[in-house]
Design an enzyme around this catalytic site. Structure first.
Site, PDB file in Angstrom:
ATOM      1  N   SER A   1     -35.500  -2.820   0.770  1.00 53.23           N
ATOM      2  CA  SER A   1     -35.087  -1.418   0.578  1.00 53.23           C
ATOM      3  C   SER A   1     -34.016  -1.213  -0.487  1.00 53.23           C
ATOM      4  CB  SER A   1     -34.595  -0.834   1.898  1.00 53.23           C
ATOM      5  OG  SER A   1     -35.698  -0.594   2.726  1.00 53.23           O
TER       6      SER A   1
ATOM      7  N   LYS B   1     -35.157   0.703  -3.395  1.00 54.89           N
ATOM      8  CA  LYS B   1     -35.382   2.158  -3.348  1.00 54.89           C
ATOM      9  C   LYS B   1     -34.408   2.918  -4.260  1.00 54.89           C
ATOM     10  CE  LYS B   1     -37.169   1.977   1.406  1.00 54.89           C
ATOM     11  NZ  LYS B   1     -36.844   2.129   2.832  1.00 54.89           N
TER      12      LYS B   1
ATOM     13  N   TYR C   1     -29.105   3.407   6.227  1.00 50.27           N
ATOM     14  CA  TYR C   1     -29.963   4.043   7.243  1.00 50.27           C
ATOM     15  C   TYR C   1     -29.150   4.801   8.264  1.00 50.27           C
ATOM     16  CZ  TYR C   1     -33.426   1.560   4.811  1.00 50.27           C
ATOM     17  OH  TYR C   1     -34.219   1.129   3.814  1.00 50.27           O
TER      18      TYR C   1
ATOM     19  N   TYR D   1     -45.798  -0.609  -3.901  1.00 50.30           N
ATOM     20  CA  TYR D   1     -44.572  -0.549  -3.079  1.00 50.30           C
ATOM     21  C   TYR D   1     -44.188  -1.937  -2.550  1.00 50.30           C
ATOM     22  CZ  TYR D   1     -41.560   0.560   0.919  1.00 50.30           C
ATOM     23  OH  TYR D   1     -40.524   0.600   1.823  1.00 50.30           O
TER      24      TYR D   1
ATOM     25  N   VAL E   1     -34.025  -5.150   4.469  1.00 49.52           N
ATOM     26  CA  VAL E   1     -34.299  -6.001   5.651  1.00 49.52           C
ATOM     27  C   VAL E   1     -34.317  -7.503   5.354  1.00 49.52           C
ATOM     28  CG1 VAL E   1     -35.468  -4.387   7.210  1.00 49.52           C
ATOM     29  CG2 VAL E   1     -36.777  -5.557   5.437  1.00 49.52           C
TER      30      VAL E   1
HETATM   31  O1  DON Z   1     -41.095  -0.959   3.867  1.00 47.74           O
HETATM   32  C1  DON Z   1     -40.601  -1.891   4.474  1.00 47.74           C
HETATM   33  O2  DON Z   1     -40.695  -1.989   5.681  1.00 47.74           O
HETATM   34  C2  DON Z   1     -39.814  -2.945   3.702  1.00 47.74           C
HETATM   35  N1  DON Z   1     -40.487  -3.328   2.510  1.00 47.74           N
HETATM   36  C3  DON Z   1     -38.445  -2.460   3.337  1.00 47.74           C
HETATM   37  C4  DON Z   1     -37.669  -1.956   4.516  1.00 47.74           C
HETATM   38  C5  DON Z   1     -36.221  -2.165   4.405  1.00 47.74           C
HETATM   39  O3  DON Z   1     -35.699  -2.995   3.696  1.00 47.74           O
HETATM   40  C6  DON Z   1     -35.417  -1.344   5.301  1.00 47.74           C
HETATM   41  N2  DON Z   1     -34.086  -1.850   5.361  1.00 47.74           N
HETATM   42  N3  DON Z   1     -33.206  -1.841   6.042  1.00 47.74           N
END
Ligand code: DON
Length: 309
Positions: free
Chosen positions: A65, A68, A245, A193, A263
């Site tokens: 994330s 993003k 978040y 993505y 994550v």
């Molecule tokens: O879309 C997803 O689930 C992952 N590629 C990224 C999510 C993420 O890193 C959320 N972070 N805290």
């Protein structure tokens, strides 16, 4: 302002590492489950080119994330803020990053912000280019410029592991397609993505990118304005309001700097006008943020009075 001592940073890493035992590595993307939960590393990049670090800073991790913020900067530059904010909102949700709830109950045609998965998918959809490969290449080249490192690439293993298991993100895409927010093939968008999320780097690279945001989009070494000032400002504002978040409020109170987590355990921090921070600590807390990374930022913020507020 840190006294620029690797030794002092190392002492903080040793102390913050104690809480890795309370965290858990993300495994909903199977390849991420292989990370060592006890890892913790940090790099701090200053505008004069100096960098201090502690832990195994050469270890690579995927952006997840954290990407993003970077894709948002690119589409704001590509399309302008009017176009972008007609399609994605500016408000925090208080929900987990992958929640579909608000998309249905509050704004069916418009995800609430670009840091939740629904909003990030819309942002990735807006990356200009003639094919997935072309759009990915544009994003990667932008990252090469921000990090001043052309060797950065994606981790194929993580990309395919996420592509094979991204059922919830596919569901979000179908919902967005039903409401005409996106109009491309869902498999192609998920491909782009998941590749975006799988771009791999180390803490030193991440701190360098954080520094460019901290310096209002200007590369302090070359003097080049890589990101327009207003775009860098929008990105940093989202980092404050939604970057961690549904823990963003507590993070703003306890630490008080623009930051974005992923994550994989990565956190990018941008202390305005001062320095960029890159952290990797894959053991996560219950909200999906690096548990030791947050502890480390708390120690740094208290010691050096980094809070903007
Ligand atoms: O879309 C997803 O689930 C992952 N590629 C990224 C999510 C993420 O890193 C959320 N972070 N805290």
């Amino acid at each position: 302002m840190p006294c620029r001592s690797n030794k002092e940073l190392n002492t903080m890493v040793i102390s913050a590492k104690e809480c890795t035992a309370k965290g858990k590595v993300a495994d909903y993307i199977p390849a991420l489950g292989k990370a060592n939960p006890h890892d913790l590393s940090i790099a701090i990049h200053f505008p004069d080119g100096e960098c201090i670090s502690a832990g195994d800073v050469q270890k690579k991790f995927t952006l997840q994330s954290v990407s993003k913020v970077i894709s948002l900067a690119l589409v704001l530059m590509d399309r302008g803020r009017g176009y972008v904010f007609e399609r994605v909102g500016m408000e925090p949700t208080g929900d987990p990053f992958n929640s579909i709830a608000k998309l249905e109950t509050m704004a069916p045609g418009k995800p609430l912000n670009p840091m939740i998965n629904a909003g990030a998918l819309v942002v990735t959809h807006m990356i200009k280019g003639t094919s997935v490969a072309d759009r990915f290449h544009r994003l990667l080249s932008f990252i090469h410029e921000l990090a001043n490192d052309k060797t950065i690439n994606l981790c194929e293993e993580v990309a395919s592991s996420e592509f094979e298991t991204a059922y919830l993100n596919r569901a979000l895409c179908f919902f967005l397609k039903q409401h005409q927010i996106i109009d491309e093939n869902v498999e192609e968008l998920i491909d782009l993505y998941t590749k975006q999320c799988s771009i791999e780097m180390n803490c030193l690279n991440l701190a360098r990118i954080g520094l460019v945001f901290a310096m209002d989009g200007r590369d302090p070494q070359s003097g080049r304005q890589i990101i327009p000032i207003d775009v860098a400002r929008i990105c940093k504002t989202f980092m404050v309001t939604c970057g961690m978040y549904n823990a963003s409020g507590e993070f703003a109170i306890k630490i008080g700097i623009p930051a974005k987590s992923g994550v994989s355990g990565g956190i990018m921090g941008s202390v305005p006008g001062k320095f960029g921070i890159g952290i990797f600590g894959p053991a996560l807390d219950e909200k999906g943020n690096s548990i030791a990374g947050i502890r480390l930022l708390e120690l740094l913020s208290k010691t050096y009075k980094l809070s903007m507020f």
